[in-house]
Scaffold this motif. Structure first.
Motif, PDB file in Angstrom:
ATOM      1  N   GLU A   1      11.359 -14.461   0.500  1.00 36.72           N
ATOM      2  CA  GLU A   1      10.762 -14.497   1.843  1.00 36.72           C
ATOM      3  C   GLU A   1       9.596 -15.487   1.931  1.00 36.72           C
ATOM      4  O   GLU A   1       8.893 -15.533   2.934  1.00 36.72           O
ATOM      5  CB  GLU A   1      10.268 -13.100   2.238  1.00 36.72           C
TER       6      GLU A   1
ATOM      7  N   ASP B   1      -0.192 -12.914   3.358  1.00 39.13           N
ATOM      8  CA  ASP B   1       1.137 -12.323   3.534  1.00 39.13           C
ATOM      9  C   ASP B   1       1.170 -10.835   3.203  1.00 39.13           C
ATOM     10  O   ASP B   1       2.248 -10.246   3.085  1.00 39.13           O
ATOM     11  CB  ASP B   1       2.141 -13.043   2.622  1.00 39.13           C
TER      12      ASP B   1
ATOM     13  N   GLU C   1       0.583  -7.924   4.759  1.00 41.72           N
ATOM     14  CA  GLU C   1       1.270  -6.965   5.645  1.00 41.72           C
ATOM     15  C   GLU C   1       2.793  -7.094   5.521  1.00 41.72           C
ATOM     16  O   GLU C   1       3.502  -6.096   5.439  1.00 41.72           O
ATOM     17  CB  GLU C   1       0.832  -7.162   7.097  1.00 41.72           C
ATOM     18  N   LYS C   2       3.286  -8.314   5.487  1.00 41.38           N
ATOM     19  CA  LYS C   2       4.731  -8.540   5.345  1.00 41.38           C
ATOM     20  C   LYS C   2       5.205  -8.047   3.975  1.00 41.38           C
ATOM     21  O   LYS C   2       6.237  -7.396   3.866  1.00 41.38           O
ATOM     22  CB  LYS C   2       5.043 -10.022   5.524  1.00 41.38           C
TER      23      LYS C   2
ATOM     24  N   LEU D   1       3.833  -5.750   2.096  1.00 41.71           N
ATOM     25  CA  LEU D   1       3.749  -4.295   2.071  1.00 41.71           C
ATOM     26  C   LEU D   1       4.937  -3.670   2.814  1.00 41.71           C
ATOM     27  O   LEU D   1       5.507  -2.681   2.359  1.00 41.71           O
ATOM     28  CB  LEU D   1       2.430  -3.836   2.678  1.00 41.71           C
ATOM     29  N   ARG D   2       5.334  -4.270   3.917  1.00 43.22           N
ATOM     30  CA  ARG D   2       6.500  -3.776   4.666  1.00 43.22           C
ATOM     31  C   ARG D   2       7.762  -3.867   3.804  1.00 43.22           C
ATOM     32  O   ARG D   2       8.536  -2.903   3.707  1.00 43.22           O
ATOM     33  CB  ARG D   2       6.680  -4.574   5.963  1.00 43.22           C
ATOM     34  N   ILE D   3       7.955  -5.001   3.146  1.00 43.49           N
ATOM     35  CA  ILE D   3       9.122  -5.183   2.280  1.00 43.49           C
ATOM     36  C   ILE D   3       9.075  -4.196   1.115  1.00 43.49           C
ATOM     37  O   ILE D   3      10.093  -3.606   0.738  1.00 43.49           O
ATOM     38  CB  ILE D   3       9.205  -6.640   1.783  1.00 43.49           C
ATOM     39  N   THR D   4       7.898  -3.997   0.555  1.00 48.18           N
ATOM     40  CA  THR D   4       7.727  -3.047  -0.542  1.00 48.18           C
ATOM     41  C   THR D   4       8.112  -1.645  -0.098  1.00 48.18           C
ATOM     42  O   THR D   4       8.851  -0.938  -0.792  1.00 48.18           O
ATOM     43  CB  THR D   4       6.267  -3.054  -1.044  1.00 48.18           C
ATOM     44  N   ASN D   5       7.619  -1.226   1.054  1.00 51.90           N
ATOM     45  CA  ASN D   5       7.912   0.116   1.553  1.00 51.90           C
ATOM     46  C   ASN D   5       9.379   0.297   1.916  1.00 51.90           C
ATOM     47  O   ASN D   5       9.928   1.388   1.774  1.00 51.90           O
ATOM     48  CB  ASN D   5       7.007   0.447   2.742  1.00 51.90           C
ATOM     49  N   GLU D   6      10.025  -0.775   2.375  1.00 50.98           N
ATOM     50  CA  GLU D   6      11.468  -0.702   2.665  1.00 50.98           C
ATOM     51  C   GLU D   6      12.279  -0.612   1.373  1.00 50.98           C
ATOM     52  O   GLU D   6      13.303   0.055   1.317  1.00 50.98           O
ATOM     53  CB  GLU D   6      11.904  -1.926   3.471  1.00 50.98           C
TER      54      GLU D   6
ATOM     55  N   PRO E   1      10.714   3.287  -0.688  1.00 51.70           N
ATOM     56  CA  PRO E   1      10.065   4.133   0.319  1.00 51.70           C
ATOM     57  C   PRO E   1       9.253   5.297  -0.257  1.00 51.70           C
ATOM     58  O   PRO E   1       8.364   5.799   0.420  1.00 51.70           O
ATOM     59  CB  PRO E   1      11.227   4.628   1.180  1.00 51.70           C
TER      60      PRO E   1
END
Length: 80
Positions: free
Chosen positions: A30, A64, A66-67, A69-74, A77
């Motif tokens: 990404e 980067d 926030e992006k 962290l979002r990918i990590t959480n997806e 989870p």
């Protein structure tokens, strides 16, 4: 990682080396620059203890975060 790099990067995940490598690949696909830190291995190489066995830290560029962290959480989870 020196002080300047620590300000430039933020931790997004701590876990096994396998999980960190997988997540690092996803983030770099990404366009997110990452750094890995393994305190346990570093301590062993230096001749003293440090960190926990099997716990590797993954950092992403602050811009980067926030992006990443979002990918990590997806991806993981159930992680903190």
């Amino acid at each position: 990682m020196n002080d300047e790099e620590q300000q430039e990067y933020r931790r997004v995940y701590t876990g096994s080396e396998v999980n960190v490598q997988h997540l690092q690949n996803l983030l770099e696909e990404e366009g997110i620059a990452t750094r890995v830190r393994n305190d346990f291995d570093s301590g062993l190489r230096a001749g003293f203890g440090g960190g926990l066995p099997g716990q590797v830290l993954l950092f992403a560029k602050s811009k980067d975060y926030e992006k990443a962290l979002r990918i990590t959480n997806e991806t993981f989870p159930d992680s903190d």
